[in-house]
Design a protein around this motif. Sequence first.
Motif, mmCIF file in Angstrom:
data_model
loop_
_atom_site.group_PDB
_atom_site.id
_atom_site.type_symbol
_atom_site.label_atom_id
_atom_site.label_comp_id
_atom_site.label_asym_id
_atom_site.label_seq_id
_atom_site.Cartn_x
_atom_site.Cartn_y
_atom_site.Cartn_z
ATOM 1 N N GLY A 82 0.802 -1.216 0.000
ATOM 2 C CA GLY A 82 0.000 0.000 0.000
ATOM 3 C C GLY A 82 0.831 1.259 0.000
ATOM 4 O O GLY A 82 0.512 2.235 -0.692
ATOM 5 N N LEU A 83 1.918 1.268 0.769
ATOM 6 C CA LEU A 83 2.748 2.470 0.869
ATOM 7 C C LEU A 83 3.501 2.771 -0.423
ATOM 8 O O LEU A 83 3.920 3.901 -0.641
ATOM 9 C CB LEU A 83 3.740 2.313 2.023
ATOM 10 C CG LEU A 83 3.147 2.343 3.435
ATOM 11 C CD1 LEU A 83 4.222 2.069 4.472
ATOM 12 C CD2 LEU A 83 2.480 3.684 3.713
ATOM 13 N N ARG A 84 3.675 1.792 -1.256
ATOM 14 C CA ARG A 84 4.382 2.012 -2.521
ATOM 15 C C ARG A 84 3.473 2.537 -3.625
ATOM 16 O O ARG A 84 3.957 2.913 -4.686
ATOM 17 C CB ARG A 84 5.032 0.708 -2.995
ATOM 18 C CG ARG A 84 6.251 0.310 -2.186
ATOM 19 C CD ARG A 84 6.817 -0.996 -2.683
ATOM 20 N NE ARG A 84 8.093 -1.300 -2.064
ATOM 21 C CZ ARG A 84 8.809 -2.382 -2.326
ATOM 22 N NH1 ARG A 84 8.361 -3.263 -3.212
ATOM 23 N NH2 ARG A 84 9.965 -2.595 -1.738
ATOM 24 N N MET A 85 2.177 2.550 -3.379
ATOM 25 C CA MET A 85 1.243 2.976 -4.417
ATOM 26 C C MET A 85 0.968 4.478 -4.336
ATOM 27 O O MET A 85 0.846 5.039 -3.246
ATOM 28 C CB MET A 85 -0.072 2.204 -4.298
ATOM 29 C CG MET A 85 0.041 0.734 -4.622
ATOM 30 S SD MET A 85 -1.562 -0.100 -4.636
ATOM 31 C CE MET A 85 -2.320 0.608 -6.105
ATOM 32 N N LYS A 86 0.868 5.091 -5.490
ATOM 33 C CA LYS A 86 0.518 6.507 -5.562
ATOM 34 C C LYS A 86 -0.937 6.698 -5.136
ATOM 35 O O LYS A 86 -1.791 5.871 -5.426
ATOM 36 C CB LYS A 86 0.681 7.028 -6.990
ATOM 37 C CG LYS A 86 2.089 6.946 -7.559
ATOM 38 C CD LYS A 86 2.100 7.435 -9.001
ATOM 39 C CE LYS A 86 3.475 7.331 -9.621
ATOM 40 N NZ LYS A 86 3.461 7.742 -11.054
ATOM 41 N N ARG A 87 -1.193 7.796 -4.450
ATOM 42 C CA ARG A 87 -2.556 8.217 -4.115
ATOM 43 C C ARG A 87 -3.332 7.124 -3.360
ATOM 44 O O ARG A 87 -4.525 6.931 -3.575
ATOM 45 C CB ARG A 87 -3.314 8.638 -5.376
ATOM 46 C CG ARG A 87 -2.780 9.915 -5.997
ATOM 47 C CD ARG A 87 -3.490 10.238 -7.312
ATOM 48 N NE ARG A 87 -4.933 10.271 -7.158
ATOM 49 C CZ ARG A 87 -5.632 11.312 -6.695
ATOM 50 N NH1 ARG A 87 -4.997 12.431 -6.339
ATOM 51 N NH2 ARG A 87 -6.948 11.258 -6.597
ATOM 52 N N VAL A 88 -2.653 6.410 -2.483
ATOM 53 C CA VAL A 88 -3.304 5.396 -1.657
ATOM 54 C C VAL A 88 -2.950 5.676 -0.203
ATOM 55 O O VAL A 88 -1.777 5.779 0.155
ATOM 56 C CB VAL A 88 -2.865 3.971 -2.043
ATOM 57 C CG1 VAL A 88 -3.385 2.956 -1.027
ATOM 58 C CG2 VAL A 88 -3.379 3.620 -3.438
ATOM 59 N N ALA A 89 -3.971 5.824 0.642
ATOM 60 C CA ALA A 89 -3.759 6.049 2.073
ATOM 61 C C ALA A 89 -3.842 4.718 2.807
ATOM 62 O O ALA A 89 -4.570 3.808 2.397
ATOM 63 C CB ALA A 89 -4.812 7.014 2.615
ATOM 64 N N ALA A 149 -7.650 5.585 -3.253
ATOM 65 C CA ALA A 149 -8.131 4.488 -2.407
ATOM 66 C C ALA A 149 -7.597 4.651 -0.992
ATOM 67 O O ALA A 149 -6.558 5.281 -0.769
ATOM 68 C CB ALA A 149 -7.692 3.142 -2.981
ATOM 69 N N VAL A 150 -8.319 4.074 -0.045
ATOM 70 C CA VAL A 150 -7.884 3.993 1.355
ATOM 71 C C VAL A 150 -7.877 2.516 1.735
ATOM 72 O O VAL A 150 -8.889 1.826 1.567
ATOM 73 C CB VAL A 150 -8.820 4.776 2.298
ATOM 74 C CG1 VAL A 150 -8.390 4.573 3.749
ATOM 75 C CG2 VAL A 150 -8.827 6.254 1.945
ATOM 76 N N ARG A 259 1.942 0.013 -8.801
ATOM 77 C CA ARG A 259 2.352 1.274 -8.180
ATOM 78 C C ARG A 259 1.270 2.344 -8.244
ATOM 79 O O ARG A 259 1.408 3.388 -7.607
ATOM 80 C CB ARG A 259 3.632 1.791 -8.867
ATOM 81 C CG ARG A 259 4.857 0.897 -8.635
ATOM 82 C CD ARG A 259 5.129 0.701 -7.161
ATOM 83 N NE ARG A 259 6.272 -0.154 -6.886
ATOM 84 C CZ ARG A 259 7.489 0.276 -6.631
ATOM 85 N NH1 ARG A 259 7.732 1.564 -6.618
ATOM 86 N NH2 ARG A 259 8.463 -0.563 -6.376
ATOM 87 N N GLU A 260 0.222 2.124 -9.009
ATOM 88 C CA GLU A 260 -0.922 3.043 -9.024
ATOM 89 C C GLU A 260 -2.177 2.251 -9.344
ATOM 90 O O GLU A 260 -2.115 1.159 -9.931
ATOM 91 C CB GLU A 260 -0.719 4.171 -10.034
ATOM 92 C CG GLU A 260 -0.677 3.720 -11.479
ATOM 93 C CD GLU A 260 -0.749 4.886 -12.447
ATOM 94 O OE1 GLU A 260 -1.279 5.931 -12.045
ATOM 95 O OE2 GLU A 260 -0.296 4.743 -13.586
ATOM 96 N N TRP A 261 -3.332 2.791 -8.959
ATOM 97 C CA TRP A 261 -4.568 2.032 -9.081
ATOM 98 C C TRP A 261 -4.878 1.683 -10.528
ATOM 99 O O TRP A 261 -5.297 0.558 -10.840
ATOM 100 C CB TRP A 261 -5.732 2.815 -8.464
ATOM 101 C CG TRP A 261 -6.973 1.970 -8.388
ATOM 102 C CD1 TRP A 261 -7.940 1.823 -9.333
ATOM 103 C CD2 TRP A 261 -7.336 1.098 -7.313
ATOM 104 N NE1 TRP A 261 -8.897 0.929 -8.928
ATOM 105 C CE2 TRP A 261 -8.554 0.467 -7.681
ATOM 106 C CE3 TRP A 261 -6.761 0.794 -6.084
ATOM 107 C CZ2 TRP A 261 -9.197 -0.443 -6.855
ATOM 108 C CZ3 TRP A 261 -7.407 -0.125 -5.251
ATOM 109 C CH2 TRP A 261 -8.607 -0.728 -5.643
ATOM 110 N N ARG A 262 -4.661 2.612 -11.453
ATOM 111 C CA ARG A 262 -5.044 2.359 -12.843
ATOM 112 C C ARG A 262 -4.234 1.248 -13.488
ATOM 113 O O ARG A 262 -4.648 0.670 -14.493
ATOM 114 C CB ARG A 262 -4.920 3.655 -13.652
ATOM 115 C CG ARG A 262 -6.008 4.675 -13.320
ATOM 116 C CD ARG A 262 -5.982 5.849 -14.247
ATOM 117 N NE ARG A 262 -4.797 6.673 -14.059
ATOM 118 C CZ ARG A 262 -4.530 7.767 -14.782
ATOM 119 N NH1 ARG A 262 -5.361 8.148 -15.736
ATOM 120 N NH2 ARG A 262 -3.449 8.484 -14.533
#
Length: 520
Positions: A82-89, A149-150, A259-262
């Motif tokens: 989770g911490l490695r992904m952009k825009r994810v809390a 995302a959270v 690394r990102e949701w998309r």
Amino acid sequence: MTDEVTYDDAGKAEVIQGKAREDAPELTGDPGLGCHSGGEMEKAARMAGQSDLLDQYARDYPQGPHDKPQSMCPAFGSLRVGLRMKRVATVLSGSACCVYGLTFVSHFYGARRSVGYVPFNSETLVTGKLFEDIRDSVHELADPDRFDAVVVTNLCVPTASGVPLRLLPKEINGVRIVGIDVPGFGIPTHAEAKDVLAGAMLNYARKEIEAGPVAAPEGGVSDRPTVTLLGEMFPADPVMIGQMLAPMGLAAGPVVPCREWRELYAALDCGAVAAIHPFYTAAVREFEAAGRPVVGSAPVGRDGTAAWLSAIGDAFGVPADKVAQAQNAFLPAIEAALGAKKIDGTITLSGYEGSELLVARLLIESGANVPYVGTACAKSPWSADDAAWLEAKGTKVQYRASLEDDCAAMEAIRPDLAIGTTPVVQKAKELGVPGLYFTNLISARPLMGPAGAGSLAEVVNAAIANKGRMDRMREFFEGVGTGDTAGVWEGQPNVREDFRATNQKKLEKTARAKKAQEMI
């Protein structure tokens, strides 16, 4: 009427009720109840309605021979994803000591963002107020300008108490809410915890795709069929894999964990999945639900690359001449790299990252003798070819290897080099055997194709060459810090053999009394 402020309909959802049991443990301040207490925490979780979750984990991550974590807290794996992904809390729910340790080690490994924490006490845990606090926290975090995302993670105690993250809203203000349980008594290793979150995110993304159009990744959509790569690897490896796929008209797709949701959408929109790391059971389930074939092993060494390219060709229906073209373009370079940097020595190998069998194959093709490979991960169909290849070379492959297994193999074989976890390396050095820490010094190197063929030889040969230095250090420090000299002393300890004799007699008397009690 009630004056309670609500954000959604979660409070109206049906809650699973557990059945009372006379032998059920109580979640108190007993220090024995933790991730290493195993059965007691699991009993509590099942009574709290978590049986389906734990049964699924037992199928995905079968345990044994050890039934509790022997590495770091498993939740560290999902936390890193989770911490490695952009825009994810990221939000953790668990005991304060556990959260402290996880946040410390995450920042030690380079996390550059905050980790959310929802504290609790006995009252909020028992009354259900903890769930309400978690729900309030995700509503507060759900800012679409900041997050896609959270991720909310239950650690041991909230899982055992049945805190129902499944009742959280799936979306708030356009921000996805992903709740997972990662208890130490249900997830054996931190590597497999990565799969828990990766699988949950893929499941969410797959349902979004089924519901309608989704956003394209920042890099755009490939004009060739893609191979999604399953498993974290050295950054150069996906690039090398893409070069090997190009002659077949294929391209390397996203690496999962993403690394990102998309990227999750692009990962699901592939022609096949390469299970580079074979323990991603939940992720594989999502890909199979999407109709994507899965190919095991990886392009390591000459034999591994030839077999993997052939398997990928079969998955995509690539003509045999195209597969041969890719093989002919890279196999000679791999052979040359292996021949130029030979390894001469006996090596025992163990770890908990999931790539241990791949590394062993590469070491053997580099000339090393590898009689033992231990991996903390479970046996998987996606590593079957690797295990068969290694066993044909005379290697003992131990799945779900415990620390005791790894140390016993190293002590029995007395190799020229022991590659393993920190305690294995420590034990090896105490015996005068050179050692290398697998995670930092071995898995952090390219392994695929020509780039990986000679990547291990330099560090391995340098470590083996240190045998003479290890012998001198062991001789110099012989007896220091062990037995009566353990600890810090300004002079010789005052050893009282008479006290020892008296204490030994007490121990023997206690043992005899216990034995007599057992006979009665």
